[in-house]
Scaffold this active site. Structure first.
Site, PDB file in Angstrom:
ATOM      1  N   THR A  36       0.836  -1.219   0.000  1.00 43.68           N
ATOM      2  CA  THR A  36       0.000   0.000   0.000  1.00 43.68           C
ATOM      3  C   THR A  36       0.864   1.259   0.000  1.00 43.68           C
ATOM      4  O   THR A  36       0.339   2.363  -0.090  1.00 43.68           O
ATOM      5  CB  THR A  36      -0.940   0.053   1.233  1.00 43.68           C
ATOM      6  OG1 THR A  36      -0.146   0.004   2.432  1.00 43.68           O
ATOM      7  CG2 THR A  36      -1.928  -1.096   1.227  1.00 43.68           C
ATOM      8  N   TYR A 145      -8.464  -6.211  10.790  1.00 42.22           N
ATOM      9  CA  TYR A 145      -7.487  -5.183  11.200  1.00 42.22           C
ATOM     10  C   TYR A 145      -7.442  -5.083  12.726  1.00 42.22           C
ATOM     11  O   TYR A 145      -6.375  -5.149  13.332  1.00 42.22           O
ATOM     12  CB  TYR A 145      -7.902  -3.857  10.586  1.00 42.22           C
ATOM     13  CG  TYR A 145      -6.987  -2.683  10.870  1.00 42.22           C
ATOM     14  CD1 TYR A 145      -5.692  -2.646  10.370  1.00 42.22           C
ATOM     15  CD2 TYR A 145      -7.435  -1.585  11.620  1.00 42.22           C
ATOM     16  CE1 TYR A 145      -4.857  -1.559  10.606  1.00 42.22           C
ATOM     17  CE2 TYR A 145      -6.613  -0.490  11.858  1.00 42.22           C
ATOM     18  CZ  TYR A 145      -5.330  -0.477  11.348  1.00 42.22           C
ATOM     19  OH  TYR A 145      -4.512   0.608  11.575  1.00 42.22           O
ATOM     20  N   ARG A 186      -9.704   6.872   2.749  1.00 40.57           N
ATOM     21  CA  ARG A 186      -9.939   7.476   4.061  1.00 40.57           C
ATOM     22  C   ARG A 186     -10.613   8.828   3.874  1.00 40.57           C
ATOM     23  O   ARG A 186     -10.577   9.437   2.802  1.00 40.57           O
ATOM     24  CB  ARG A 186      -8.624   7.612   4.835  1.00 40.57           C
ATOM     25  CG  ARG A 186      -8.144   6.263   5.319  1.00 40.57           C
ATOM     26  CD  ARG A 186      -6.940   6.342   6.243  1.00 40.57           C
ATOM     27  NE  ARG A 186      -5.686   6.182   5.539  1.00 40.57           N
ATOM     28  CZ  ARG A 186      -4.541   5.860   6.131  1.00 40.57           C
ATOM     29  NH1 ARG A 186      -4.486   5.675   7.426  1.00 40.57           N
ATOM     30  NH2 ARG A 186      -3.428   5.731   5.436  1.00 40.57           N
TER      31      ARG A 186
END
Ligand code: NAD
Ligand code: UDP
Length: 311
Positions: A36, A145, A186
């Site tokens: 990422t 997560y 996000r």
């Protein structure tokens, strides 16, 4: 000269941490598999005190040189990323953290785990102090997560207790700033990209859920101070200024001077209703508190995204 290793060092937070460590005179080894992150985030670093190793930390790693500090930041971090990479997220939190603790033990290095406010899940108390055990749905989509990070904290404390590794655990709350990926999903990049493009800002749910946003410079300063402290239990590092997401959308529209409007979309499953750090511990133990106002931090971030969109 002290040597520090940063896993996830080509990511958003990791690359800023590498910058700070180099500025403080450390030699830095950055380990990242770029799942990422991006080499673009470290392309500006031009010193022989910096080494980049492309490597997946869930696989064994043998270092030639001895290291003094190990910062374990490797992990997908945005909800979109960890929903797309559920197994990798679980593996890096579990196997990756285990491997890195093994290196710290072997080298006698001090180890810091980048944990998260997500260990509190959808918290039933506000603000969240380190004593709160959390309210996590282990089998929901975000569980990959949250539980990976909870396992990572547990194994870090086990290495501390049973192998006497010198460990630190930072619980990072929502952090934003330059080098966030424009498409990481996000809220900060989404809203800024939408505001700059004149598109509707997509508020999920009715926007009454809250978040507290910390500027990256403050966050990295807090992480560094924690590593240099002598405190082995988890410490929250985040900005306690809390906003609803609807307010946050309005703030972004105002600061960008955009004519965008707001539209509402479905709230993701298990999206936490509230999030605000209690930073009493960080204040007392580290003499740390955030210094950059939301307005100032957003201006710097908006400038960065403008440059990315129109170089
Ligand atoms: P990011 O995605 O920009 O950075 C994570 C980095 O880890 C990336 O460069 C990625 O390529 C690397 N990585 C992932 N899996 C790896 C593996 N198996 N081996 C090697 N490298 C791997 O995200 P970020 O926002 O910089 O987050 C950094 C750390 O901070 C993460 O551990 C995250 O959970 C934690 N954190 C961040 C926030 C935040 O608001 N940014 C909040 C809480 C916790
Ligand atoms: N959010 C939103 N619109 C977006 C992206 C996110 O309303 O385009 C909301 C999301 O539902 C959450 C908050 O903003 O309530 C913060 O989301 P983010 O993905 O940044 O991180 P989280 O704090 O949930 O890990």
């Amino acid at each position: 000269m002290k040597k520090a290793m940063v896993t996830g060092g080509a990511g958003f937070l990791g690359s800023h941490l590498c910058d700070l460590l180099l500025a403080k005179g450390f030699e830095v080894i950055c380990v990242d598999n770029l799942i990422t992150g991006s080499e673009q985030n470290i392309a500006h670093i031009k010193t022989d005190k910096f080494t980049f190793i492309k490597h997946d930390v869930t696989k064994p790693l043998y270092l030639e040189d001895n290291i003094d500090f190990l910062f374990q930041l490797a992990s997908p971090a945005s909800p979109i990323d960890y929903l797309e990479l559920p197994i990798q997220t679980l593996k890096v939190g579990a196997l990756g953290t285990h491997n890195m603790l093994g290196i710290a033990k072997e080298h006698g290095a001090r180890f810091l785990l980048a944990s998260t406010s997500e260990v509190y899940g959808d918290p039933l108390v506000n603000p969240q102090s380190e004593e709160y055990w959390g309210n996590v749905n282990p089998i929901g989509p975000r569980g990959v997560y949250d539980e990976a990070k909870r396992f990572a904290e547990a194994i870090t404390m086990a290495y501390h207790r049973y192998h006497e590794v010198d460990t630190r655990v930072v619980r990072i709350f929502n952090t934003y700033g330059p080098r966030m990926r424009l498409n990481d999903g996000r809220v900060v990049p989404n809203f800024i990209k939408q505001a700059l493009g004149g598109e509707d800002l997509t508020v999920y749910g009715d926007g009454s859920q809250t978040r507290s946003f910390c500027y990256v410079r403050d966050e990295i300063d807090g992480i560094y101070r924690l590593m240099m402290s002598d405190y082995s239990h988890p410490v929250n590092i985040g900005n306690p200024e809390e906003h609803t997401i609807l307010e946050f959308a309005e703030i972004i529209i105002r600061i960008t001077g955009s004519s965008s409007r707001i539209s509402f979309k479905d709230l993701p499953v298990d999206d936490p209703r509230q999030r605000k750090p209690d930073i009493t511990k960080a204040r007392k133990l580290l003499g740390w508190e955030p210094k950059v106002s939301l307005e100032q931090g957003l201006k710097e971030t908006i400038k960065y995204f403008k440059d990315v969109l129109e170089p």
